[in-house]
Design an enzyme around this catalytic site. Sequence first.
Site, PDB file in Angstrom:
ATOM      1  N   LYS A 153       0.844  -1.210   0.000  1.00 37.59           N
ATOM      2  CA  LYS A 153       0.000   0.000   0.000  1.00 37.59           C
ATOM      3  C   LYS A 153       0.871   1.248   0.000  1.00 37.59           C
ATOM      4  O   LYS A 153       2.038   1.213   0.428  1.00 37.59           O
ATOM      5  CB  LYS A 153      -0.951   0.033   1.197  1.00 37.59           C
ATOM      6  CG  LYS A 153      -0.290   0.135   2.576  1.00 37.59           C
ATOM      7  CD  LYS A 153      -0.032   1.544   3.076  1.00 37.59           C
ATOM      8  CE  LYS A 153       0.701   1.532   4.406  1.00 37.59           C
ATOM      9  NZ  LYS A 153       1.536   2.614   4.760  1.00 37.59           N
TER      10      LYS A 153
ATOM     11  N   PRO B 265       9.460  -3.943  -0.500  1.00 38.41           N
ATOM     12  CA  PRO B 265      10.599  -3.581   0.344  1.00 38.41           C
ATOM     13  C   PRO B 265      10.230  -3.652   1.836  1.00 38.41           C
ATOM     14  O   PRO B 265       9.113  -3.328   2.220  1.00 38.41           O
ATOM     15  CB  PRO B 265      10.908  -2.134  -0.061  1.00 38.41           C
ATOM     16  CG  PRO B 265      10.303  -1.957  -1.406  1.00 38.41           C
ATOM     17  CD  PRO B 265       9.131  -2.894  -1.483  1.00 38.41           C
TER      18      PRO B 265
ATOM     19  N   ALA C 211      10.443  -2.769   5.880  1.00 37.48           N
ATOM     20  CA  ALA C 211      10.571  -1.566   6.721  1.00 37.48           C
ATOM     21  C   ALA C 211      10.653  -0.321   5.841  1.00 37.48           C
ATOM     22  O   ALA C 211      11.567   0.493   5.956  1.00 37.48           O
ATOM     23  CB  ALA C 211      11.784  -1.675   7.645  1.00 37.48           C
TER      24      ALA C 211
ATOM     25  N   GLY D 106       7.549   1.487   4.835  1.00 41.16           N
ATOM     26  CA  GLY D 106       6.324   2.300   4.858  1.00 41.16           C
ATOM     27  C   GLY D 106       5.274   1.808   3.885  1.00 41.16           C
ATOM     28  O   GLY D 106       4.387   2.543   3.479  1.00 41.16           O
TER      29      GLY D 106
ATOM     30  N   ASP E 156      -2.533  -1.927  10.717  1.00 38.54           N
ATOM     31  CA  ASP E 156      -2.778  -1.853   9.269  1.00 38.54           C
ATOM     32  C   ASP E 156      -3.364  -3.151   8.692  1.00 38.54           C
ATOM     33  O   ASP E 156      -3.733  -3.196   7.520  1.00 38.54           O
ATOM     34  CB  ASP E 156      -1.472  -1.558   8.514  1.00 38.54           C
ATOM     35  CG  ASP E 156      -1.073  -0.091   8.602  1.00 38.54           C
ATOM     36  OD1 ASP E 156      -1.933   0.737   8.984  1.00 38.54           O
ATOM     37  OD2 ASP E 156       0.085   0.226   8.277  1.00 38.54           O
TER      38      ASP E 156
HETATM   39  P1  ATP Z   1       4.315  -0.189   7.749  1.00 35.83           P
HETATM   40  O1  ATP Z   1       4.036   0.436   6.423  1.00 35.83           O
HETATM   41  O2  ATP Z   1       3.103  -0.906   8.335  1.00 35.83           O
HETATM   42  O3  ATP Z   1       5.018   0.711   8.709  1.00 35.83           O
HETATM   43  P2  ATP Z   1       6.801  -1.361   7.103  1.00 35.83           P
HETATM   44  O4  ATP Z   1       6.929  -1.349   5.626  1.00 35.83           O
HETATM   45  O5  ATP Z   1       7.444  -0.229   7.824  1.00 35.83           O
HETATM   46  O6  ATP Z   1       5.281  -1.434   7.479  1.00 35.83           O
HETATM   47  P3  ATP Z   1       7.389  -4.184   7.285  1.00 35.83           P
HETATM   48  O7  ATP Z   1       8.151  -4.392   6.026  1.00 35.83           O
HETATM   49  O8  ATP Z   1       6.007  -4.666   7.324  1.00 35.83           O
HETATM   50  O9  ATP Z   1       7.445  -2.637   7.710  1.00 35.83           O
HETATM   51  O10 ATP Z   1       8.175  -4.867   8.491  1.00 35.83           O
HETATM   52  C1  ATP Z   1       9.046  -4.228   9.356  1.00 35.83           C
HETATM   53  C2  ATP Z   1       9.664  -5.205  10.372  1.00 35.83           C
HETATM   54  O11 ATP Z   1       8.792  -6.296  10.660  1.00 35.83           O
HETATM   55  C3  ATP Z   1      10.940  -5.793   9.846  1.00 35.83           C
HETATM   56  O12 ATP Z   1      11.972  -5.361  10.688  1.00 35.83           O
HETATM   57  C4  ATP Z   1      10.768  -7.297   9.872  1.00 35.83           C
HETATM   58  O13 ATP Z   1      11.827  -7.952  10.520  1.00 35.83           O
HETATM   59  C5  ATP Z   1       9.478  -7.545  10.611  1.00 35.83           C
HETATM   60  N1  ATP Z   1       8.617  -8.523   9.897  1.00 35.83           N
HETATM   61  C6  ATP Z   1       7.891  -9.501  10.455  1.00 35.83           C
HETATM   62  N2  ATP Z   1       7.212 -10.188   9.554  1.00 35.83           N
HETATM   63  C7  ATP Z   1       7.486  -9.648   8.354  1.00 35.83           C
HETATM   64  C8  ATP Z   1       7.059  -9.933   7.014  1.00 35.83           C
HETATM   65  N3  ATP Z   1       6.237 -10.935   6.747  1.00 35.83           N
HETATM   66  N4  ATP Z   1       7.527  -9.141   6.029  1.00 35.83           N
HETATM   67  C9  ATP Z   1       8.362  -8.115   6.328  1.00 35.83           C
HETATM   68  N5  ATP Z   1       8.801  -7.818   7.558  1.00 35.83           N
HETATM   69  C10 ATP Z   1       8.365  -8.566   8.575  1.00 35.83           C
END
Ligand code: ATP
Length: 292
Positions: free
Chosen positions: A11, A95, A97, A99, A137
Amino acid sequence: MDKIQLKALAKINLGLDVLRRREDGYHEVKMIMQTISLCDELELRKRKQPGIQVRTNLHYLPTNENNLVYKAAQLLMEEFQIGDGIAIQLQKRIPVAAGMAGGSSDAAAVLWGMNQMYGLGLSRKGLMERGVRLGADVPYCVLRGTALAEGIGERLRTLPPMPKCYILLAKPGISVSTRFVYENLHANDLKPEQHPDVDAMIEAMKEKDLGLLTARMGNVLELVTVPAHPVIEEIKRYMLEAGALGAMMSGSGPTVFGIFDTQAKARKAYHAMRAGRLAKQLYLTVPYNVRR
Ligand code: ATP
């Protein structure tokens, strides 16, 4: 049914405001969410051996209960006393972590897929209620499409779909902790003019006016992430110079998306960005509104 294949969509946030920090530490948000065609792929398979087995192409991701797909499977296995095992194969493309709610979307896909595979009979609402226990989310990732998210992100209202456009995603080679960004926002001390006007964006969406929508986009979290990582501002500027109607950081960053009205312009910007080397990962994608 012994196995099922699923797509977990990424998203972007077309608008992101934080209204206040609650007493319990959670933040009240007002966000416009949009799923895009960039996705992870999952395969769920029933196994005779009990337990949850997670395999993924990214060696640095956990495969135990720290992975959201594991947590999602565990939640349903416990509630519905599923005695057999499950194998989850997770092909990451979103990608990490960044966003883009990659982990939340994977978790939502597991909830949805297990509901089908084991015939649990849960409604979409039932899946969303369980999803919020895994992350704010996750309910949106069950719903997908264009939506307004309020509360801590779990109160959802479907919005008219985003006008047709092309999206260029650029992730610089840095990681951003969502927690760091929220802690340093000091949401209760923001001035009124620092809040983006999410309602005005919704109006632009109703009018199907891509120019107006992109002009009104805003993400309050840029106040924290951009000063910490100036490359984000550089990428935004680069995208605008390359012909984007608008460019903004998604979620807590660091991914930046640019919105283009033609595929040719988006492609040209992709090649310009690649030569500019500001971003480590680049993706050309489109809004994707297929609901579950
Ligand atoms: P958001 O947009 O909700 O902030 P994000 O893009 O910042 O999400 P994610 O990629 O969902 O972050 O994940 C961040 C952390 O969660 C990582 O440090 C990772 O180790 C842990 N994690 C646990 N499960 C997963 C998964 N299935 N995919 C990615 N990261 C995961």
